[in-house]
Design a protein around this motif. Structure first.
Motif, PDB file in Angstrom:
ATOM      1  N   CYS A  22       0.125  -0.018  52.739  1.00 37.89           N
ATOM      2  CA  CYS A  22      -0.250   1.268  52.133  1.00 37.89           C
ATOM      3  C   CYS A  22       0.806   2.304  52.478  1.00 37.89           C
ATOM      4  CB  CYS A  22      -1.581   1.777  52.675  1.00 37.89           C
ATOM      5  SG  CYS A  22      -2.963   0.755  52.216  1.00 37.89           S
ATOM      6  N   ASP A  25       3.564   6.444  47.089  1.00 37.43           N
ATOM      7  CA  ASP A  25       3.993   5.863  45.822  1.00 37.43           C
ATOM      8  C   ASP A  25       5.064   6.781  45.253  1.00 37.43           C
ATOM      9  OD1 ASP A  25       4.357   4.864  43.364  1.00 37.43           O
ATOM     10  OD2 ASP A  25       2.250   4.933  42.722  1.00 37.43           O
ATOM     11  N   THR A  26       6.346   6.290  45.263  1.00 38.65           N
ATOM     12  CA  THR A  26       7.447   7.170  44.847  1.00 38.65           C
ATOM     13  C   THR A  26       7.375   7.491  43.355  1.00 38.65           C
ATOM     14  OG1 THR A  26       8.759   5.163  44.764  1.00 38.65           O
ATOM     15  CG2 THR A  26       9.083   6.599  46.661  1.00 38.65           C
ATOM     16  N   GLU A  27       6.656   6.660  42.603  1.00 42.10           N
ATOM     17  CA  GLU A  27       6.528   6.931  41.164  1.00 42.10           C
ATOM     18  C   GLU A  27       5.697   8.203  40.947  1.00 42.10           C
ATOM     19  OE1 GLU A  27       7.763   4.293  38.888  1.00 42.10           O
ATOM     20  OE2 GLU A  27       8.659   3.844  40.846  1.00 42.10           O
ATOM     21  N   THR A  28       4.493   8.232  41.548  1.00 39.99           N
ATOM     22  CA  THR A  28       3.594   9.370  41.275  1.00 39.99           C
ATOM     23  C   THR A  28       3.937  10.577  42.135  1.00 39.99           C
ATOM     24  OG1 THR A  28       2.043   8.508  42.877  1.00 39.99           O
ATOM     25  CG2 THR A  28       1.636   7.932  40.594  1.00 39.99           C
ATOM     26  N   SER A  51      -2.579   8.604  49.601  1.00 34.28           N
ATOM     27  CA  SER A  51      -1.812   7.370  49.830  1.00 34.28           C
ATOM     28  C   SER A  51      -2.216   6.366  48.762  1.00 34.28           C
ATOM     29  CB  SER A  51      -2.121   6.828  51.218  1.00 34.28           C
ATOM     30  OG  SER A  51      -3.500   6.549  51.298  1.00 34.28           O
ATOM     31  N   LYS A  52      -1.421   5.301  48.627  1.00 37.88           N
ATOM     32  CA  LYS A  52      -1.718   4.258  47.642  1.00 37.88           C
ATOM     33  C   LYS A  52      -1.588   2.903  48.321  1.00 37.88           C
ATOM     34  CE  LYS A  52      -2.196   6.479  43.682  1.00 37.88           C
ATOM     35  NZ  LYS A  52      -1.113   7.088  42.909  1.00 37.88           N
ATOM     36  N   LEU A  54       0.334  -0.095  48.224  1.00 37.63           N
ATOM     37  CA  LEU A  54       1.605  -0.422  47.563  1.00 37.63           C
ATOM     38  C   LEU A  54       1.650  -1.894  47.184  1.00 37.63           C
ATOM     39  CD1 LEU A  54       3.953   1.624  49.912  1.00 37.63           C
ATOM     40  CD2 LEU A  54       2.922   2.329  47.762  1.00 37.63           C
ATOM     41  N   GLN A  68      -9.759  -2.065  46.446  1.00 30.67           N
ATOM     42  CA  GLN A  68      -8.559  -1.266  46.649  1.00 30.67           C
ATOM     43  C   GLN A  68      -8.853   0.119  47.222  1.00 30.67           C
ATOM     44  OE1 GLN A  68      -5.548  -2.207  44.211  1.00 30.67           O
ATOM     45  NE2 GLN A  68      -4.471  -0.278  44.169  1.00 30.67           N
ATOM     46  N   ASN A  72      -7.669   1.406  50.940  1.00 30.18           N
ATOM     47  CA  ASN A  72      -6.731   2.531  51.021  1.00 30.18           C
ATOM     48  C   ASN A  72      -7.326   3.657  51.862  1.00 30.18           C
ATOM     49  OD1 ASN A  72      -4.561   4.245  50.447  1.00 30.18           O
ATOM     50  ND2 ASN A  72      -5.634   5.095  48.691  1.00 30.18           N
ATOM     51  N   LYS A 188       3.340   4.903  56.966  1.00 28.20           N
ATOM     52  CA  LYS A 188       3.125   3.674  56.188  1.00 28.20           C
ATOM     53  C   LYS A 188       2.228   2.780  57.033  1.00 28.20           C
ATOM     54  CE  LYS A 188       6.060   1.544  53.267  1.00 28.20           C
ATOM     55  NZ  LYS A 188       7.295   0.879  52.795  1.00 28.20           N
ATOM     56  N   LYS A 670      10.446  -4.646  50.435  1.00 30.38           N
ATOM     57  CA  LYS A 670       9.501  -5.022  49.383  1.00 30.38           C
ATOM     58  C   LYS A 670       9.436  -6.540  49.414  1.00 30.38           C
ATOM     59  CE  LYS A 670       8.749  -3.909  44.453  1.00 30.38           C
ATOM     60  NZ  LYS A 670       7.755  -4.915  44.258  1.00 30.38           N
TER      61      LYS A 670
END
Length: 1285
Positions: A22, A25-28, A51-52, A54, A68, A72, A188, A670
């Motif tokens: 967890c 999230d660099t996207e959001t 948090s997400k 990942l 999920q 989280n 993280k 990753k």
């Protein structure tokens, strides 16, 4: 596809089900976490962001679907937290658990660390937020809001104190963030989700994973190999065996208890005892057993989990049945409003004070402040049996392991080298400031045993130091082993070829099991005989499940009557709990299906105890029995850990794409999902389990055809296990308003159901005969049990009143509502004229003589408020409930209270129970049903309070002698004492007096001083009312008091009965239990005395039957437990009492009425017989009689003369009553009867056909009276006053 099946087929036997990562999230990008309670005044670095998850491997496991949102939320309960290089960035460890709908649990173990943010978007977003924040709050850039006190999602309170150096290297804008100058870090989390709580193993695996990322050189294999290994190639250890598997750097050992041992519990109990102290922990344990609401409070999530799991494992063989959330995420705070028992853990924000914590309900709350080592207990609950000896035994176990039983000190451990330490100090031979600090951090365990890079360097300096072993023993639960130490003695070996960390784990495991054994042995002793009281009434499982609600499963009354007296207060509460009910349900179901594991172990222990101890009397005594198997239990664990039974496959290279997941120090790579989503297909272990699983499936399908459909059975079970069970676990994932509303709706339904069950139980216990017909065993309810049921009703009302409160005031929600109501009503009263409260008046209690008593909520509150003995709001609310219940006004009062809707709206949220109209009506209706029985739950509990009584003497009006010139007096007696003689003003015939609670009233002595011309007085009855409870007693008389009239009596002892409220009164109050025994009624008295010999004459058969009934009642009285016997006086002198029945016997064939002469009384016959005996004795006629007969003569003469010479002016009937009572007490009646029968006087005074002259009948009477000799008859002081024997 076949691969995934293989993987999931083996899942139930796998050590870990999921590996989860967890983080951000660099996207959001940065999403503020509104649910966590956003505070925009705080610096952006201190805010919480969403948090997400990942990544998680594998995608799904059939029997443990991946949730999920819940994972989280529990991995990062407060969302992401940011740091800069200036802040402390210690890794943290914590655990959590998820309870599924069916009550089964999954455990999660989380290692949280900080990773540098490389995304330029996120850094610039943070920079922008910071600049906006500064523009809005220019003052906030002062040092006071430094980011070192950041809202780290897991920061323990020690973090800040331990970084003195950080203040020097803080960026210029203190607590700020400047992208050009500062490095940004974000939290993280690595998490393992496992079916069983192997905490130590998971902690060591995760910390080794983290070490592999931060180490200077890459790990031996890619990280995927280790993750794949723990997910698919490490099995659960079989029961009773140990297992070794491999982390990144070192092997890890875990063991599982065998089938006859206590179930697995890997959380360190020693730490729980250290945090709270034995005394507090035993009190917390007691509150948990009694199913109170329990709130744990700490800054450290792992502490919350350790205490929660510690307490629940100690419950063996019982299991907590209600809401269980050891870590309550910030977004679920509304769950504290739950009006059901719960066990929850709440993280305290740093620097916040307990007093600022707004809790919706505290009347039944046990609040555990872990960090300050203290607990706040609810009022007034029974103590755990043998508590002092129990605490003593636990303290001895702790001291053997070097732990202080007082608590509050940091955990110390027994050193393996010769140096010793105290909690605050560390002895080293080369003291250096930094090494001291590194050691202290390990010892205080503020970091949960995780060391940062700086400290690792310090430890490297310590190589070769004599404290090395000490330090490793102290590295409690760490799993961090400094690589540079490898050079020293191989693996840093301690005694027996084990490492110091393993030594520490072994010590923990042994301490755990020994502490648990002490608790378990208490239950084995207390419930050694429980099976004998389980009622197995259903022929098969299906019929049992369908009728579960109506069935009586456990014979509570008999069980309690079999227990030692000191245990009763606790046991009578405990056997009413949900956990005990479920335990008994499991026992009953075990005749049709496999025994529940905890039950199997417990039953095994009881059988073993029986073998050694063939039902020794010691089992039933309240002597404390110590646990005898401490040594064996610790040895079993030691043997397993010494000799490893199984070793799992080593991690190995996987078939991976080259070049992916390149090692970069400090960053978790990753992982390649394709190699992690599927388990090995050729693994012999997974194949074996897969075939075993297929066999199991086939078996299950067959049995399903034979038994109930499983879904149906599950549905039954859910319903059968009644209250609150569907609320065991809040749904963590979906928090839409609709779901929250649905949850509250479930609570409302649960409360209503609980109210229905409780009132039904109270009625069934009270009503007696009907209870027997319903199969509820013996019909009497013990006072103890009644008290328990009423206490649990008080607790239910408190929970209902605290559900959905807008703002909490005071500890008791019910009392604070009543106070609001009182303030409003009193204000209205002042505004209006006092006449307007006409309709509130109740009609008179008894149409004659007693002024009516107003039924008023406020009046009852004032009574309670004036009682100095009650010091708290919770106590006042309980007293008010008891008083209302005794007055049969509880439902009416609460209806009145809730009729002020504006007030209810002001105090309660829309979803509150009290604002659900239909449920509220049903609830009041259930309470109304309690009016059908008589409770004395106020009078019998508050025995020392002063109570105002009103006494009214009612003369027979039609006779002119209603007015008398003499001075009357009265003395009222009850089960708790008497009022003393009270003079009544002449011709007023009414008085009120205050005296200490007399309990239920039994007798009234009424008399006068025979002064003046009109000294004759004809009294119908005396009425006495308790002005607080409104109970009115009627004492019938129907006789004259005065010399030369009736039997010449100047005082009479009258026997009381509870008077019924009038029938035309509020119908809810009118219904009640069948009458208690009546006291001497006017009819009988009149028929026997001069006023009407022509009255009713019973036949000889009726007379004999009456005597039999009277004696029977007395025998029954003595067969009841002492506390529930009621009044013996009524059974002796009441309307159907022994005296009355014997009087009828003596009156049968008695020549009483003479022409132109005074009436003759039975007492005249007795006196004449005695006079004859005395004269015969003087003349020597009695010399020939046998010696015992002579003595009997003497005793009869002695008693009669003592009664005649008494200073009291009781009349002839009163004297006869006294003789019978004394004869019954001293067991002389059956000796006196033959003397009276033999006496020649009988022929003059009795007709030939009289019962007294019939030998057979007299012998039968003697035989019946003989049975009274078995009982110790004691007489009330009011009966025997002034008699000198």
């Amino acid at each position: 596809m076949s691969g995934t099946n293989a993987a999931s087929g083996a899942a139930p036997c796998r050590f870990a089900h999921y590996f989860v990562i967890c983080g951000i999230d660099t996207e959001t990008g940065l999403e503020p976490d509104e649910l966590a309670g956003e505070n925009f005044e705080q610096s952006p670095l201190k805010r919480t962001f969403k948090s997400k998850v990942l990544a998680h491997y594998p995608e799904n496991v059939e029997w443990n679907p991946f949730d999920q949102d819940a994972v989280n939320m529990l991995c990062m309960p407060k969302g992401l937290s940011f740091r800069t290089q200036a802040d402390s960035r210690e890794p943290q460890f914590h655990s959590f658990l998820i309870t599924r709908e069916d009550g089964s649990r999954t455990y999660g173990f989380v290692h949280t660390f900080y990773e540098e943010v490389t995304s330029p978007q996120i850094c610039s977003a943070m920079q922008t937020l910071y600049q906006m924040h500064q523009a809005e709050n220019p003052s906030s850039a002062t040092p006071s809001s430094s980011s070192s006190s950041s809202m780290d999602s897991l920061a323990s309170s020690l973090d800040e104190a331990d970084s003195p150096s950080s203040s020097s290297c803080r960026s210029a804008a203190c607590g700020g963030y400047d992208a050009s100058r500062d490095t940004l870090y974000v939290s993280k989390a690595l998490c393992l989700i496992t079916p069983m709580p192997f905490m130590h193993g998971c902690l060591r695996f995760l910390s080794q994973m983290h070490r592999a990322v931060t180490a200077a050189s890459p790990p031996p294999l890619p990280l995927e190999s280790y993750v794949h290994n723990i997910l698919y190639e490490v099995p659960l250890p079989p029961p009773g065996r140990s297992l070794k598997f491999h982390g990144v750097y070192e092997p890890i050992v875990c063991q599982r208890p065998g089938p006859g041992e206590l179930p697995l519990a890997d959380f360190p109990l020693g730490q729980t005892f250290t945090l709270l102290g034995v005394e507090n922990l035993v009190q917390l344990f007691n509150c948990t057993l009694l199913e109170m609401q329990i709130l744990l409070y700490s800054q450290d999530y792992q502490r919350l989990m350790t205490v929660a799991e510690g307490i629940t494992t100690l419950l063996f063989p019982f299991q907590w049945q209600h809401v269980y959330v050891p870590i309550l995420p910030a977004s679920l705070l509304h769950f504290l409003d739950a009006p059901v028992p719960y066990l929850m853990g709440l993280q305290s924000k740093e620097g916040t004070d307990r007093s600022k914590l707004e809790l919706p309900q505290e009347a039944n709350l046990c609040f555990v402040d872990i960090d300050n080592h203290c607990i706040e207990l609810p009022e007034d609950f029974p103590q755990f049996p043998n508590k002092p000896e129990f605490i003593q035994e636990l303290s001895e176990v702790l001291l053997r392991y070097g732990i202080s039983p007082v608590g509050g000190a940091p955990p110390t451990s027994v050193p393996t080298s010769s140096t010793t330490t105290t909690p605050g100090s560390v002895s080293t031979r080369h003291p250096g400031l930094k090494s001291q600090q590194a050691l202290r951090e390990l010892e205080d365990d503020g970091r949960n045993g995780n060391l940062g890079g700086e400290q690792l360097a310090v430890l490297e300096l310590l190589q070769g130091n004599a404290t090395l072993e000490r330090l490793q023993a102290l590295a409690k639960r760490t799993g961090v082993r400094v690589e540079a130490l490898r050079g020293v003695g191989g693996e840093g070996e301690a005694q027996g070829g084990r490492t110091a960390v393993e030594e520490e784990e072994l010590r923990n495991a042994k301490l755990n099991v020994q502490l648990r054994e002490v608790f378990a042995s208490r239950f084995t002793t207390m419930f050694a005989d429980y099976e004998a009281f389980v009622i197995q009434s259903a022929p098969d499982l299906e019929s049992w499940l369908t009728n579960r609600e109506q069935m009586h499963n456990f014979d509570k009354a008999s069980f309690l009557s079999d227990q030692p007296e000191p245990y009763l207060p606790f046991l009578s509460h405990f056997i009413e709990t949900q956990m005990f009910a479920t335990f008994i349900d499991n026992k009953i179901m075990s005749q049709w299906e496999e025994k529940e594991p905890l039950l199997r172990v417990f039953d095994g222990r009881i059988d073993k105890a029986r073998l050694y101890n063939v039902r020794a009397p010691s089992l039933r005594s309240s002597n404390y029995q110590r646990c005898t198997i401490l040594k064996e239990s610790a040895q079993a664990i030691e043997q397993r850990l010494m000799k490893i039974d199984h070793t799992a496959i080593h991690p190995h290279l996987l078939d991976m794409k080259i070049g992916q997941g390149k090692y970069e120090q400090g960053f978790f790579p990753k992982l390649q999902s394709d190699v992690l989503s599927v388990g090995p297909t050729n693994n012999k272990w997974s194949n074996r389990t897969a075939t075993a699983q297929r066999r199991k499936d086939r078996h299950r399908q067959q049995t399903e055809h034979l038994t109930l459909d499983n879904d149906l059975k599950e549905k039954y079970m859910q319903e059968a296990r009644s209250l609150g069970k569907n609320l065991r676990q809040p749904k963590l994932s979906d928090l839409s308003p609709a779901v929250i509303a649905q949850t509250n709706w479930k609570f409302v339904e649960g409360l209503l159901k609980e109210c229905r069950m409780k009132t039904k139980r109270m009625l069934v216990e009270k009503m007696g005969r009907e209870a027997v017909e319903l199969g509820h065993g013996e019909a009497n309810i013990t006072g103890l049990e009644e008290n328990t049921l009423i206490a649990s009703l008080c607790d239910l009302l408190e929970r209902i009143w605290s559900h959905g409160l807008q703002v909490k005031q005071g500890k008791s929600a019910l009392w604070s509502h009543l106070l609001h109501y009182q303030a409003r009503e009193e204000k209205l009263e002042q505004q209006e004229s006092p006449v307007s409260n006409g309709p509130e008046r109740r009609k008179s209690e008894s149409s004659i003589g007693m002024p009516s008593l107003r039924a008023s909520v406020i009046q009852d509150m004032r009574h309670i408020q004036s009682m100095g003995e009650i010091k708290t709001d919770v106590g006042r609310a309980r007293a008010w409930i008891r008083l209302s219940l005794e007055k049969k006004l509880l439902s009416q009062h609460l209806k009145q209270l809730l009729s002020r809707q504006a007030l209810t709206k002001k105090l309660y949220k829309r979803y509150a129970f009290l604002r659900c109209e239909e449920e509220k009506e049903q609830f009041l209706f259930h309470l109304l049903s309690l009016n059908t029985v008589d409770y004395f739950c106020f009078t019998s509990v508050f025995t020392t309070i002063m109570i105002p009584y009103r006494a009214v003497i009612i003369p027979i009006k039609k006779l002119s002698n209603a007015m008398t010139t003499s001075n009357p007096w009265v003395c009222v007696s009850g089960e708790l004492g008497d009022s003393g003689v009270r003079q009544i003003t002449k011709n007023v015939l009414e008085m009120t007096f205050d005296c200490q609670n007399l309990g239920k009233l039994t007798t009234v002595q009424l008399g006068h001083d025979n002064s003046g011309l009109l000294a004759k007085w004809l009294v119908d009855c005396v009425m006495v009312r308790n002005e607080i409870t409104g109970h009115t007693y009627k004492f019938p008389c129907g006789r004259w008091l005065g010399k030369g009239v009736d039997d010449g009596s100047l005082e009479r002892v009258l026997i009381g009965e509870l008077a019924l409220p009038n029938a035309d009164e509020d119908s809810g109050r009118g219904c009640r239990t069948p009458d208690m025994q009546h006291s001497p009624g006017q009819t009988r008295r009149v028929s026997i005395t001069s006023m009407g010999g022509r009255g009713y004459k019973p036949t000889s058969a009726q007379i004999q039957e009456a005597i039999g009934e009277a004696v029977n009642s007395i025998c029954k009285h003595f067969h009841k437990p002492e506390k529930e016997r009621g009044s013996l006086t009524i059974l002796l002198c009441g309307e159907v009492g022994l005296v009355g029945a014997l009087e009828q016997f003596f009156h049968n064939g008695f020549k009483s009425a003479r022409l132109f002469q005074k009436t003759v009384f039975v007492w005249d016959f007795v006196e004449k017989a005695v006079a004859y005996m005395e004269s015969a004795d003087q003349m020597g006629d009695m010399q020939e009689t046998a010696e015992p007969l002579g003595l009997t003569c003497v005793s009869l003469c002695h008693y009669v003369s003592a009664i005649n010479s008494s200073p009291r002016n009781i009349g002839k009937d009163g004297k006869f009553q006294l003789l019978v009572c004394l004869g019954a007490r001293d067991r002389l009646l059956i000796q006196w009867l033959p003397l009276l029968v033999e006496c020649p006087v009988i022929q003059r005074m009795y007709e030939e056909s009289a019962l007294l002259r019939d030998r057979t009948t007299v012998n039968a009477l003697i035989a019946v009276l003989q049975t009274l000799h078995d009982f110790p008859i004691t007489l009330e002081a009011s009966l025997v006053k002034g008699i000198d024997l």
